[in-house]
Design a protein around this motif. Structure first.
Motif, mmCIF file in Angstrom:
data_model
loop_
_atom_site.group_PDB
_atom_site.id
_atom_site.type_symbol
_atom_site.label_atom_id
_atom_site.label_comp_id
_atom_site.label_asym_id
_atom_site.label_seq_id
_atom_site.Cartn_x
_atom_site.Cartn_y
_atom_site.Cartn_z
ATOM 1 N N MET A 128 38.833 43.526 63.344
ATOM 2 C CA MET A 128 37.400 43.342 62.532
ATOM 3 C C MET A 128 37.596 43.496 61.051
ATOM 4 N N ALA A 129 36.998 42.757 60.347
ATOM 5 C CA ALA A 129 37.234 42.791 58.851
ATOM 6 C C ALA A 129 35.973 43.575 58.391
ATOM 7 N N ASP A 130 36.013 44.003 57.312
ATOM 8 C CA ASP A 130 34.795 44.649 56.696
ATOM 9 C C ASP A 130 34.642 44.442 55.022
ATOM 10 N N SER A 131 33.694 44.909 54.379
ATOM 11 C CA SER A 131 33.485 44.567 52.876
ATOM 12 C C SER A 131 34.649 45.103 52.203
ATOM 13 N N GLU A 132 35.396 46.093 52.527
ATOM 14 C CA GLU A 132 36.692 46.626 51.667
ATOM 15 C C GLU A 132 37.794 45.707 51.915
ATOM 16 N N SER A 133 38.137 45.189 53.034
ATOM 17 C CA SER A 133 39.172 44.235 53.189
ATOM 18 C C SER A 133 38.672 42.948 52.558
ATOM 19 N N PHE A 134 37.422 42.482 52.963
ATOM 20 C CA PHE A 134 37.105 41.142 52.147
ATOM 21 C C PHE A 134 37.427 41.374 50.706
ATOM 22 N N THR A 135 36.955 42.416 49.979
ATOM 23 C CA THR A 135 37.029 42.554 48.468
ATOM 24 C C THR A 135 38.671 42.485 48.163
ATOM 25 N N ARG A 136 39.634 43.200 48.794
ATOM 26 C CA ARG A 136 40.638 43.491 48.777
ATOM 27 C C ARG A 136 41.633 41.890 48.694
ATOM 28 N N ILE A 137 41.139 41.404 49.861
ATOM 29 C CA ILE A 137 42.056 40.097 49.938
ATOM 30 C C ILE A 137 41.293 39.064 48.876
ATOM 31 N N ALA A 138 39.978 39.056 48.460
ATOM 32 C CA ALA A 138 39.631 38.092 47.660
ATOM 33 C C ALA A 138 40.092 38.466 46.255
ATOM 34 N N LEU A 139 40.251 39.627 45.529
ATOM 35 C CA LEU A 139 40.733 40.044 44.482
ATOM 36 C C LEU A 139 42.051 39.862 44.335
ATOM 37 N N ALA A 140 42.863 39.691 45.506
ATOM 38 C CA ALA A 140 44.355 39.576 45.443
ATOM 39 C C ALA A 140 44.647 38.086 45.242
ATOM 40 N N LEU A 141 43.866 36.900 45.133
ATOM 41 C CA LEU A 141 43.918 35.706 44.900
ATOM 42 C C LEU A 141 44.103 35.494 43.457
ATOM 43 N N PRO A 142 45.047 34.667 43.024
ATOM 44 C CA PRO A 142 45.450 34.410 41.703
ATOM 45 C C PRO A 142 44.017 33.977 40.850
ATOM 46 N N GLY A 143 43.973 34.946 39.692
ATOM 47 C CA GLY A 143 42.923 34.750 38.748
ATOM 48 C C GLY A 143 41.478 34.884 39.308
ATOM 49 N N ALA A 144 41.361 35.571 40.349
ATOM 50 C CA ALA A 144 39.927 36.058 41.050
ATOM 51 C C ALA A 144 39.637 37.199 40.322
ATOM 52 N N THR A 145 38.299 37.404 39.948
ATOM 53 C CA THR A 145 37.416 38.364 39.279
ATOM 54 C C THR A 145 36.145 38.507 40.237
ATOM 55 N N SER A 146 35.484 39.649 40.126
ATOM 56 C CA SER A 146 34.450 39.904 40.612
ATOM 57 C C SER A 146 33.389 40.512 39.725
ATOM 58 N N GLY A 147 32.215 40.323 39.899
ATOM 59 C CA GLY A 147 30.913 40.822 39.226
ATOM 60 C C GLY A 147 29.795 40.635 40.032
ATOM 61 N N PRO A 148 28.643 41.321 39.375
ATOM 62 C CA PRO A 148 27.578 41.013 40.171
ATOM 63 C C PRO A 148 26.860 39.706 40.039
ATOM 64 N N HIS A 149 26.055 39.493 41.047
ATOM 65 C CA HIS A 149 25.413 38.123 41.273
ATOM 66 C C HIS A 149 24.157 38.428 42.110
ATOM 67 N N PHE A 150 23.241 38.791 41.479
ATOM 68 C CA PHE A 150 21.872 38.922 42.014
ATOM 69 C C PHE A 150 21.991 40.080 42.863
ATOM 70 N N ASP A 151 21.847 40.150 44.051
ATOM 71 C CA ASP A 151 21.836 41.413 44.872
ATOM 72 C C ASP A 151 23.304 41.567 45.672
ATOM 73 N N ARG A 152 24.206 40.609 45.414
ATOM 74 C CA ARG A 152 25.518 40.535 45.921
ATOM 75 C C ARG A 152 26.715 40.857 44.673
ATOM 76 N N THR A 153 27.911 40.751 45.451
ATOM 77 C CA THR A 153 29.047 40.644 44.560
ATOM 78 C C THR A 153 29.674 39.116 44.634
ATOM 79 N N ALA A 154 29.881 38.664 43.394
ATOM 80 C CA ALA A 154 30.526 37.319 43.372
ATOM 81 C C ALA A 154 31.794 37.617 42.906
ATOM 82 N N PHE A 155 32.617 36.402 43.678
ATOM 83 C CA PHE A 155 34.152 36.474 43.405
ATOM 84 C C PHE A 155 34.240 35.049 42.797
ATOM 85 N N LYS A 156 35.036 34.977 41.825
ATOM 86 C CA LYS A 156 35.279 33.593 41.022
ATOM 87 C C LYS A 156 36.698 33.538 40.281
ATOM 88 N N VAL A 157 36.837 32.145 40.246
ATOM 89 C CA VAL A 157 38.085 31.744 39.282
ATOM 90 C C VAL A 157 37.306 30.625 38.451
#
Length: 107
Positions: free
Chosen positions: A1-30
């Motif tokens: 089972m995945a969770d928010s911590e594993s999702f965040t860890r995997i997303a931020l390990a992608l090349p150039g990925a950053t995170s930041g607030p997006h309304f009531d969510r956290t956005a991941f982008k390049v």
């Protein structure tokens, strides 16, 4: 089972990925957003192509669900983290990250 911590860890390990607030969510982008994590940590939204969305939703309907609105028709898809494995999350994030990187290279 995945969770928010594993999702965040995997997303931020992608090349150039950053995170930041997006309304009531956290956005991941390049340059462009490729995923958002719900504030409650139970789900995230991913920007697939419509064909990828259809494939993922047919392959694992308990994990992936097309968003039922205009964003969903563009490929935005919910991933239910409690039903997903870390492998599901990693594969899905790698897929949507490629599109965000492609957009960044075109600019």
């Amino acid at each position: 089972m995945a969770d928010s911590e594993s999702f965040t860890r995997i997303a931020l390990a992608l090349p150039g990925a950053t995170s930041g607030p997006h309304f009531d969510r956290t956005a991941f982008k390049v340059t462009r957003t490729f995923a958002t994590l719900a504030a409650d940590g139970l789900s995230a939204n991913l920007k697939f192509t419509p064909d990828e969305q259809e494939f993922k939703c047919q392959l694992a309907p308990q994990v992936f669900e097309a968003i039922n609105n205009g964003w969903g028709r563009q490929g935005w898809t919910t991933i239910w983290l409690g039903a997903a494995t870390e492998e599901d999350v990693a594969a899905a994030l790698a897929m949507v990250h490629v599109h965000a990187v492609g957009v960044a290279k075109k600019k």
